[in-house]
Design a protein around this motif. Structure first.
Motif, PDB file in Angstrom:
ATOM      1  N   ALA A 112       0.828  -1.215   0.000  1.00 51.88           N
ATOM      2  CA  ALA A 112       0.000   0.000   0.000  1.00 51.88           C
ATOM      3  C   ALA A 112       0.856   1.257   0.000  1.00 51.88           C
ATOM      4  N   LYS A 113       2.118   1.102   0.391  1.00 54.85           N
ATOM      5  CA  LYS A 113       2.990   2.276   0.494  1.00 54.85           C
ATOM      6  C   LYS A 113       4.021   2.319  -0.622  1.00 54.85           C
ATOM      7  N   ARG A 116       5.641   2.895  -4.282  1.00 54.36           N
ATOM      8  CA  ARG A 116       5.430   3.801  -5.393  1.00 54.36           C
ATOM      9  C   ARG A 116       5.078   3.029  -6.660  1.00 54.36           C
ATOM     10  N   PRO A 143       9.347  10.735  -3.458  1.00 53.49           N
ATOM     11  CA  PRO A 143       7.981  11.239  -3.517  1.00 53.49           C
ATOM     12  C   PRO A 143       7.458  11.092  -4.945  1.00 53.49           C
ATOM     13  N   GLU A 144       6.203  10.722  -5.100  1.00 53.17           N
ATOM     14  CA  GLU A 144       5.633  10.562  -6.441  1.00 53.17           C
ATOM     15  C   GLU A 144       4.448  11.508  -6.561  1.00 53.17           C
ATOM     16  N   LEU A 145       4.612  12.559  -7.351  1.00 47.38           N
ATOM     17  CA  LEU A 145       3.613  13.632  -7.389  1.00 47.38           C
ATOM     18  C   LEU A 145       2.873  13.686  -8.715  1.00 47.38           C
ATOM     19  N   TRP A 146       1.621  14.155  -8.640  1.00 45.74           N
ATOM     20  CA  TRP A 146       0.760  14.283  -9.807  1.00 45.74           C
ATOM     21  C   TRP A 146       0.857  12.988 -10.613  1.00 45.74           C
ATOM     22  N   ASN A 147       0.982  13.115 -11.943  1.00 41.84           N
ATOM     23  CA  ASN A 147       1.186  11.886 -12.721  1.00 41.84           C
ATOM     24  C   ASN A 147       2.563  11.892 -13.343  1.00 41.84           C
ATOM     25  N   VAL A 194       3.160   7.890   2.679  1.00 41.78           N
ATOM     26  CA  VAL A 194       1.822   7.968   2.111  1.00 41.78           C
ATOM     27  C   VAL A 194       1.332   6.536   1.898  1.00 41.78           C
ATOM     28  N   VAL A 239       2.220  16.887   0.834  1.00 42.46           N
ATOM     29  CA  VAL A 239       2.188  17.502  -0.494  1.00 42.46           C
ATOM     30  C   VAL A 239       2.035  16.409  -1.554  1.00 42.46           C
ATOM     31  N   THR A 240       2.767  15.305  -1.371  1.00 48.93           N
ATOM     32  CA  THR A 240       2.679  14.190  -2.312  1.00 48.93           C
ATOM     33  C   THR A 240       1.256  13.622  -2.355  1.00 48.93           C
ATOM     34  N   SER A 286      -1.247  15.901  -4.056  1.00 51.18           N
ATOM     35  CA  SER A 286      -1.051  16.249  -5.471  1.00 51.18           C
ATOM     36  C   SER A 286      -2.015  15.521  -6.409  1.00 51.18           C
ATOM     37  N   THR A 287      -2.470  14.342  -6.017  1.00 51.91           N
ATOM     38  CA  THR A 287      -3.367  13.605  -6.914  1.00 51.91           C
ATOM     39  C   THR A 287      -4.819  13.615  -6.446  1.00 51.91           C
ATOM     40  N   LEU A 311      -1.899  23.248  -3.127  1.00 51.39           N
ATOM     41  CA  LEU A 311      -2.021  22.195  -4.135  1.00 51.39           C
ATOM     42  C   LEU A 311      -3.321  22.315  -4.927  1.00 51.39           C
ATOM     43  N   ALA A 315       8.873  19.839  -5.579  1.00 51.05           N
ATOM     44  CA  ALA A 315       7.606  19.886  -6.302  1.00 51.05           C
ATOM     45  C   ALA A 315       7.344  21.335  -6.670  1.00 51.05           C
TER      46      ALA A 315
END
Lengths: 301, 416
Positions: free
Chosen positions: A144-145, A147, A165-169, B71, B99-100, B103-104, B132, B408
């Motif tokens: 679940a954690k 990436r 960290p994995e942000l947006w897409n 997360v 923040v991470t 973001s989605t 965000l 970011a």
């Protein structure tokens, strides 16, 4: 503007295709880990949707424990034939013959743990820099954690504390020489999502997912398929049962469930009503509360 | 049925993990073997009931310390919707994780402990939600059972929060009094709070408008991969594969290819074995253009009549995510969708104290710092402002020495 209905399966599908194309764009030598299970079969369909009418920009790689369900291997070979893509097989038997790993002994012996070594050897041999896998975050709490792009060091290890960290897409695929990345395009799917997708897409599956008669024994409260790969003794009572499998792994560690589900619709209603999670039928997760975390740190899928 | 992605901001003490555990438990999303593992665990509530928080604490270190470090993504489903939760820690040292997670997300749940009201961390969490650009906010006033389900206390907290919301320009806010521990107003409306006329949290989450159809004119598709089968029958096939970030592409739409600026028209839109009339935001498709233009990965196909900005100098909000501080003397890689180029942070305009929202001048930028900077890129980026188009207004910074994602970025303006 035309109307369109973007269903949750469409959204999951579009995300997975985006991730597969990022792999193609960011890596030199990617591979798709194919186990013959429903999750990796789903990945193959998603790869077709991502790259057709072109070829896949990666081969399929099967880590073969030698303890397979025959139906899985038949399915694998027919599928490879149909899609016309390259298949590479990494053999656990070869790793044993070469003395790189030692076969476990005792009643609960399994080749599940050994395949990590074969996997890492295969990655090194072909210098794969990205390996696409069908793991999902709903399977287990360590997963679940993880990436979507998950970095492994030179020794194949996952370090949960040093995850990017994995942000947006946006997926960061930059790695140092010797490292590789595991990529999980269906991270956000649940078991039920996969089944609903298989139904919608009319994807063909190995027959062991559906109800059939089989000789079984009971081990640690779980039904196991009787096979030469299981160290059986006089205490083991073989019974004929009506069963199916919810996951497809090594025969020595994948438990069956009693089931009359012969159609995908039956399976979907069975899962919706079920009170046992899919990995509950995997003996390999039962070792300790952190069993999966430990195996992932060691290089497991 | 569609998907709602939401994130939860709050600390262990606010009962955040308990709230998520409660949502999972009350929607029957916890299965028997997981429940069995829970029951055999040593952690129990004071009254001996199962500690639902354990459900979201995935890694061994987290279980040992009883806190959420990373997360964690959790999934549940009702008849109306599929939900994806990004569960993030609320302490200041985990700002980057928040923040991470944010973001989605298209909805944020902010937790306030009814006994403490609006405190420093409420400001911090709300600031991140506004930074965000999360559209919907649910403020859950939790632990109502510990304040005798008092309407007066609830109302006074809301009044205080409204001032903060105005300051942060948070628009769509819903307030719900809950007790995650007891289940009040989580899945069902509570009999303990007759004075509350709204819905339970779950019902609200089930029906909040996610507006999946992006009606903006900002049609954007970064090219991820060029499909060229080069077989005999598909000799001239050349398709541009990508995911539509925003807006819609229709057949015969006039488009511009960036950075080259070449013009063309959408000739064909394909999705596997289907030919489509249009490609909408979120869809992964293959687009064919009428003209033979040179396009490769990292280029963008955009609506010719609503062009993005193009600049090598961009003002942006930055959240720093690495233990090694920002070095304004070195080059980083900036990744903006499928485009990667070199960049420098040429100026730090200010830093924000996220506990007080005060801005101040700064020389250095360390882990979890947030502030405004000027980014100077080697190649021009074709971007939109973050507030107009989140998907094309964000980027990450990658340190070439470690390959780690260190920052970011949210684009706020092109510098003239």
């Amino acid at each position: 503007m035309s109307t369109y209905n973007f269903d949750y399966l469409d959204e999951l599908e579009a995300e997975a295709i985006h991730i597969l194309r990022e792999v193609a764009g960011q890596f030199e030598k990617p591979a798709l880990l194919f186990s013959g299970g429903k999750d990796s079969i789903t990945l193959v369909r998603l790869a077709e949707k991502a790259f057709r009418p072109g070829k896949f920009p990666f081969p399929l790689v099967h880590i073969d424990t030698g303890h397979n369900f025959e139906e899985t291997i038949t399915y694998r070979d027919q599928m490879v034939e149909r899609i016309g893509e390259k298949l590479i097989i990494g053999s656990v038997q070869e790793s044993i013959d070469q003395g790189k790993v030692v076969e476990q002994t005792g009643k609960n012996a399994s080749r599940n743990a050994l395949q990590t070594v074969t996997l890492l050897d295969t990655i090194a041999k072909y210098q794969f820099d990205a390996c696409i896998g069908g793991a999902r975050r709903d399977e287990e709490k360590a997963r679940a954690k993880e990436r979507i792009f998950s970095v492994r060091d030179e020794f194949g290890q996952w370090d949960p504390k040093r995850q990017r960290p994995e942000l947006w897409n946006i997926y960061n695929g930059k790695i140092h020489k010797g490292e590789n990345i595991r990529v999980f395009p269906i991270s956000n799917w649940t078991e039920l999502d996969v089944w609903n997708y298989i139904r919608r897409e009319k994807i063909d599956l190995p027959s062991i997912y559906f109800s059939h008669e089989r000789d079984c024994i009971t081990r640690n409260g779980q039904l196991m398929a009787a096979s030469p790969f299981l160290n059986m003794d006089d205490e083991d009572v073989v019974e004929r049962k009506q069963v199916r499998f919810r996951t497809v792994g090594d025969m020595s560690c994948t438990a069956a469930v009693e089931s009359d589900a012969t159609l995908i619709d039956d399976i979907i209603s069975e899962i919706s009503a079920s009170k046992i999670s899919e990995r509950g039928a995997r003996l390999d997760d039962k070792v300790s509360e952190a069993a999966m975390e430990d195996r992932k740190k060691g290089g497991y899928f | 049925m569609n998907i709602l992605k939401f994130f939860t901001a709050g600390s262990v003490d606010d009962g955040k993990s308990t709230l998520i555990g409660r949502l999972l438990y009350d929607t029957d999303s916890i299965l028997a073997d997981q429940l069995e593992a829970l029951q055999s665990s040593n952690r129990k509530n004071d009254d001996g009931t199962i500690d639902l928080a354990i459900l979201t604490d995935g890694l061994r270190a987290e279980r040992e310390q009883g806190i959420t470090i990373d997360v964690a993504y959790k999934y549940f489903q009702t008849e109306k919707r599929k939900f994806i939760i990004a569960d993030t820690p609320g302490h200041i040292q985990y700002t980057r994780n928040m923040v991470t997670g944010a973001s989605t997300a298209n909805l944020a749940i902010i937790l306030i402990d009814a006994r403490n009201g609006v405190v420093e961390q409420t400001i911090r969490h709300s600031y991140i939600v506004s930074l965000l650009g999360i559209k919907h906010v649910v403020v859950c006033i939790n632990k109502m059972d510990m304040v005798d389900y008092s309407e007066t206390i609830y109302s006074s907290i809301i009044e205080k929060y409204k001032i903060l919301a105005q300051q942060l320009k948070l628009a769509d806010i819903t307030y719900i009094p809950v007790s995650a521990l007891k289940g009040d107003n989580v899945a069902q409306t509570s009999e303990n709070m007759d004075w509350y006329e709204g819905e339970s949290l779950l019902h609200f989450l089930e029906k909040v408008d996610t507006d999946s159809l992006d009606k903006s004119q900002l049609a954007r598709m970064p090219v991820q991969w060029v499909v060229r089968p080069q077989t005999e029958e598909l000799h001239d096939y050349r398709g541009y594969a990508g995911r539509v970030l925003s807006g819609t592409f229709n057949l015969n739409d006039k488009v511009t290819v960036l950075p080259s600026g070449a013009s063309s028209t959408v000739e064909k839109i394909e999705f596997f074995d289907q030919a489509l009339d249009a490609a909408h935001a979120g869809q992964s498709v293959i687009i064919h253009l009428k003209d033979d233009v040179d396009i490769s990965r990292g280029d963008s196909i955009v609506n010719a009549s609503a062009l993005p900005q193009e600049s090598k100098l961009i003002e942006a909000d930055l959240c720093w995510m690495d233990t090694r501080a920002l070095d304004t003397s070195i080059m980083y890689n900036i990744q903006h969708n499928s485009k990667i180029t070199k960049c420098k942070i040429s100026e730090i305009l200010h830093k924000v104290d996220i506990n007080t929202l005060e801005k101040h001048a700064a020389e250095e930028f360390k882990l979890n710092d947030i502030g405004r900077v000027i980014v100077k890129t080697a190649d021009a980026l074709a971007f939109d402002l973050y507030d107009d188009n989140r998907a094309n207004g964000s980027a990450i910074l990658v340190d070439p020495r470690t390959n780690l994602t260190v920052g970011a970025l949210m684009f706020r303006a092109a510098v003239e």
